[in-house]
Design a protein around this motif. Structure first.
Motif, PDB file in Angstrom:
ATOM      1  N   LEU A   5      56.626  47.150 -21.115  1.00 24.26           N
ATOM      2  CA  LEU A   5      57.334  47.378 -21.143  1.00 24.26           C
ATOM      3  C   LEU A   5      58.362  46.906 -19.626  1.00 24.26           C
ATOM      4  CD1 LEU A   5      57.608  50.732 -23.623  1.00 24.26           C
ATOM      5  CD2 LEU A   5      58.206  47.855 -24.035  1.00 24.26           C
ATOM      6  N   HIS A   6      58.080  46.474 -18.646  1.00 21.33           N
ATOM      7  CA  HIS A   6      58.601  46.563 -17.687  1.00 21.33           C
ATOM      8  C   HIS A   6      58.774  45.282 -16.403  1.00 21.33           C
ATOM      9  CE1 HIS A   6      59.479  48.634 -13.594  1.00 21.33           C
ATOM     10  NE2 HIS A   6      60.114  47.816 -13.320  1.00 21.33           N
ATOM     11  N   THR A   7      59.761  44.340 -16.833  1.00 19.35           N
ATOM     12  CA  THR A   7      58.943  43.188 -16.368  1.00 19.35           C
ATOM     13  C   THR A   7      60.512  42.338 -15.396  1.00 19.35           C
ATOM     14  OG1 THR A   7      59.855  41.627 -17.709  1.00 19.35           O
ATOM     15  CG2 THR A   7      57.322  41.770 -17.653  1.00 19.35           C
ATOM     16  N   HIS A   8      60.828  41.596 -14.590  1.00 20.31           N
ATOM     17  CA  HIS A   8      61.712  41.134 -13.586  1.00 20.31           C
ATOM     18  C   HIS A   8      62.103  40.122 -14.134  1.00 20.31           C
ATOM     19  CE1 HIS A   8      63.204  44.802 -12.021  1.00 20.31           C
ATOM     20  NE2 HIS A   8      61.503  45.587 -12.137  1.00 20.31           N
ATOM     21  N   SER A   9      63.043  39.222 -14.595  1.00 21.92           N
ATOM     22  CA  SER A   9      63.154  37.499 -14.434  1.00 21.92           C
ATOM     23  C   SER A   9      64.243  37.319 -13.372  1.00 21.92           C
ATOM     24  CB  SER A   9      64.199  37.420 -15.876  1.00 21.92           C
ATOM     25  OG  SER A   9      65.239  37.958 -15.695  1.00 21.92           O
ATOM     26  N   ASP A  37      65.496  43.852 -15.989  1.00 24.50           N
ATOM     27  CA  ASP A  37      65.870  43.670 -14.353  1.00 24.50           C
ATOM     28  C   ASP A  37      67.054  44.678 -13.913  1.00 24.50           C
ATOM     29  OD1 ASP A  37      65.359  40.667 -13.847  1.00 24.50           O
ATOM     30  OD2 ASP A  37      66.086  39.668 -15.860  1.00 24.50           O
ATOM     31  N   HIS A  38      66.784  44.514 -12.440  1.00 22.18           N
ATOM     32  CA  HIS A  38      68.254  45.544 -11.662  1.00 22.18           C
ATOM     33  C   HIS A  38      69.164  45.524 -12.221  1.00 22.18           C
ATOM     34  CE1 HIS A  38      64.239  46.489  -9.674  1.00 22.18           C
ATOM     35  NE2 HIS A  38      63.691  45.762  -9.329  1.00 22.18           N
ATOM     36  N   ASP A  39      69.551  46.563 -12.761  1.00 24.46           N
ATOM     37  CA  ASP A  39      71.509  46.772 -13.201  1.00 24.46           C
ATOM     38  C   ASP A  39      72.205  45.386 -13.370  1.00 24.46           C
ATOM     39  OD1 ASP A  39      70.935  49.378 -11.103  1.00 24.46           O
ATOM     40  OD2 ASP A  39      71.033  47.538  -9.912  1.00 24.46           O
ATOM     41  N   MET A  64      66.437  47.219 -18.948  1.00 27.99           N
ATOM     42  CA  MET A  64      67.688  47.032 -17.423  1.00 27.99           C
ATOM     43  C   MET A  64      66.637  48.295 -16.529  1.00 27.99           C
ATOM     44  SD  MET A  64      71.781  47.585 -16.911  1.00 27.99           S
ATOM     45  CE  MET A  64      71.507  49.467 -17.195  1.00 27.99           C
ATOM     46  N   GLU A  65      66.591  48.172 -15.466  1.00 24.42           N
ATOM     47  CA  GLU A  65      66.045  49.473 -14.578  1.00 24.42           C
ATOM     48  C   GLU A  65      67.458  49.496 -13.603  1.00 24.42           C
ATOM     49  OE1 GLU A  65      62.979  48.168 -11.977  1.00 24.42           O
ATOM     50  OE2 GLU A  65      62.429  49.875 -11.886  1.00 24.42           O
ATOM     51  N   TRP A  66      67.805  50.458 -13.695  1.00 22.46           N
ATOM     52  CA  TRP A  66      68.977  50.906 -13.614  1.00 22.46           C
ATOM     53  C   TRP A  66      68.967  51.973 -11.783  1.00 22.46           C
ATOM     54  CZ3 TRP A  66      73.016  53.654 -17.068  1.00 22.46           C
ATOM     55  CH2 TRP A  66      74.662  53.820 -16.233  1.00 22.46           C
ATOM     56  N   SER A 254      53.394  46.900 -15.865  1.00 25.19           N
ATOM     57  CA  SER A 254      52.959  45.230 -14.704  1.00 25.19           C
ATOM     58  C   SER A 254      54.548  45.808 -13.969  1.00 25.19           C
ATOM     59  CB  SER A 254      52.909  43.657 -15.217  1.00 25.19           C
ATOM     60  OG  SER A 254      54.103  43.156 -15.802  1.00 25.19           O
ATOM     61  N   ASP A 255      55.275  44.993 -13.793  1.00 23.20           N
ATOM     62  CA  ASP A 255      56.754  45.333 -13.095  1.00 23.20           C
ATOM     63  C   ASP A 255      56.006  43.981 -12.784  1.00 23.20           C
ATOM     64  OD1 ASP A 255      58.683  45.767 -11.584  1.00 23.20           O
ATOM     65  OD2 ASP A 255      57.499  47.465 -10.519  1.00 23.20           O
ATOM     66  N   PHE A 256      56.193  42.758 -13.443  1.00 20.85           N
ATOM     67  CA  PHE A 256      55.738  41.864 -13.070  1.00 20.85           C
ATOM     68  C   PHE A 256      57.260  41.230 -12.389  1.00 20.85           C
ATOM     69  CE2 PHE A 256      57.058  37.196 -14.497  1.00 20.85           C
ATOM     70  CZ  PHE A 256      55.078  36.834 -13.896  1.00 20.85           C
ATOM     71  N   HIS A 257      57.399  40.642 -11.292  1.00 16.04           N
ATOM     72  CA  HIS A 257      58.361  40.019 -10.422  1.00 16.04           C
ATOM     73  C   HIS A 257      58.047  38.278 -10.586  1.00 16.04           C
ATOM     74  CE1 HIS A 257      59.661  43.964  -9.385  1.00 16.04           C
ATOM     75  NE2 HIS A 257      60.844  43.199  -8.953  1.00 16.04           N
ATOM     76  N   GLY A 258      56.777  37.875 -10.848  1.00 12.74           N
ATOM     77  CA  GLY A 258      57.233  37.028 -11.026  1.00 12.74           C
ATOM     78  C   GLY A 258      55.973  36.135  -9.486  1.00 12.74           C
TER      79      GLY A 258
HETATM   80 ZN    ZN Z   1      60.569  46.884 -11.604  1.00 12.91          ZN
END
Ligand code: ZN
Ligand code: AMP
Ligand code: FE
Ligand code: FE
Length: 306
Positions: A5-9, A37-39, A64-66, A254-258
């Motif tokens: 439930l937490h990944t970034h593109s 994604d952040h904000d 989104m991650e605010w 995972s808080d995946f960031h590639g």
């Molecule tokens: Zn994150």
């Protein structure tokens, strides 16, 4: 079910496009993936289109991650701590959210430029404008970290965070985040649900006061992210007990960031019952369902293209 439930593109500080993120999630065998994604919600549409085009892609939770601020556990009560708030399934057209995100983007840009210019003034050869060349990308310190690696100033992104980008270092500039209570309220009013991201990630600095978490739980916060790579086992236990006491949902991710981080998709997961409880509370945006394998999808998975 494998639920992350937490990944970034690359709409913020990940390195995969939203479409690549969906493909990577499919390859990692996830049943559900959230884009957070952040904000920004800028990656939502592309990710949704990918889920709808690919057979057996995971279901998509749009989130989104605010960047918010909260009261610290100890120390100066006037100096807030930075807290990341995961927000899911809210109406992205909410005026209150759109206008506050606009302010945050300006603040992120100002802050990163100040930090980069301090480095240039100190003789570090980085291209400041290149950090902001893509107007659709929310800028963050990982982009500056990458520039430092590319300039040969530092060996890795992690080392840049320990050095030049550290809040204790000479280049650091604070950014003014949204008070967390305001963010929780705005997301609830937009039909969404909120979960505090990595609440006990100690390496990121001071922790948020437990009393503040209690206040937010009474004001509409839905959950706590417990299973996260930055949490020690003891802290996960503390958070599980806190969640049980406050009747909060427990998530993992995972808080995946590639390539901006070493962690892989699915490194930590959310239990199915907790996921269902979260989705049941939200009504601002729906989950985009996975398309079953029919053999007739627009794109079939690579393992089927024999
Ligand atoms: Zn994150
Ligand atoms: P910012 O939002 O611009 O303050 O940057 C914070 C982001 O930097 C976090 O969301 C992480 O993606 C990333 N980050 C923080 N610490 C580290 C680290 N030690 N290594 C790699 N990335 C990090
Ligand atoms: Fe990040
Ligand atoms: Fe975070």
């Amino acid at each position: 079910m494998r639920i992350d439930l937490h990944t970034h593109s690359d709409a913020s500080d990940g390195t995969d496009t939203p479409e690549q993120l969906v493909q990577a999630a499919r390859d990692a065998g996830l049943d559900v993936v959230a884009i957070t994604d952040h904000d920004t919600t800028a990656g939502w549409d592309e990710a949704a289109a990918a889920v709808q085009a690919w057979e057996r892609a995971p279901a998509l939770v749009r989130g989104m991650e605010w960047s918010t601020s909260a009261r610290a556990e100890e120390g100066d009560p006037d100096r807030p701590v930075s807290v990341h708030l995961l927000c899911y399934l809210f109406d992205p057209g909410s005026e209150a959210i759109v206008s506050e995100l606009g302010r945050l983007h300006g603040e992120r840009t100002r802050r990163l430029r100040v930090m980069a210019e301090r480095m240039v003034a100190d003789g570090i050869a980085i291209d400041v404008d290149a950090l902001f060349a893509d107007p659709d990308r929310v800028p963050g310190r990982p982009h500056l970290a990458r520039a430092l690696v590319d300039a040969g100033e530092v060996e890795s992104i992690a080392a840049a965070f320990d050095g030049q980008l550290s809040p204790r270092g000479p280049y650091y500039e604070h950014k003014r985040d949204t008070p967390i209570g305001d963010a929780v309220r705005a997301v609830a009013e937009a039909g969404g649900v909120t979960v505090i991201a990595h609440p006990r990630a100690r390496t990121r600095g001071r922790l948020m006061a437990v009393e503040h978490i209690e206040e937010l739980a009474a004001a509409g916060l839905s959950g706590l992210e417990v299973d996260h790579i930055d949490h020690a086992e003891e802290d996960r236990d503390v958070l599980r007990r806190l969640a049980r006491r406050l009747d909060l949902i427990v998530t993992g991710s995972s808080d995946f960031h590639g390539e901006h981080k070493t962690v892989g998709l699915g490194a930590n997961l959310t239990a199915e019952d907790q996921y269902c409880a979260l989705v049941e509370r939200a009504h601002g945006a729906g989950v985009i369902p996975s398309v079953a394998a029919t053999g007739r999808g627009a794109h079939r998975g690579s393992d089927e293209e024999a």
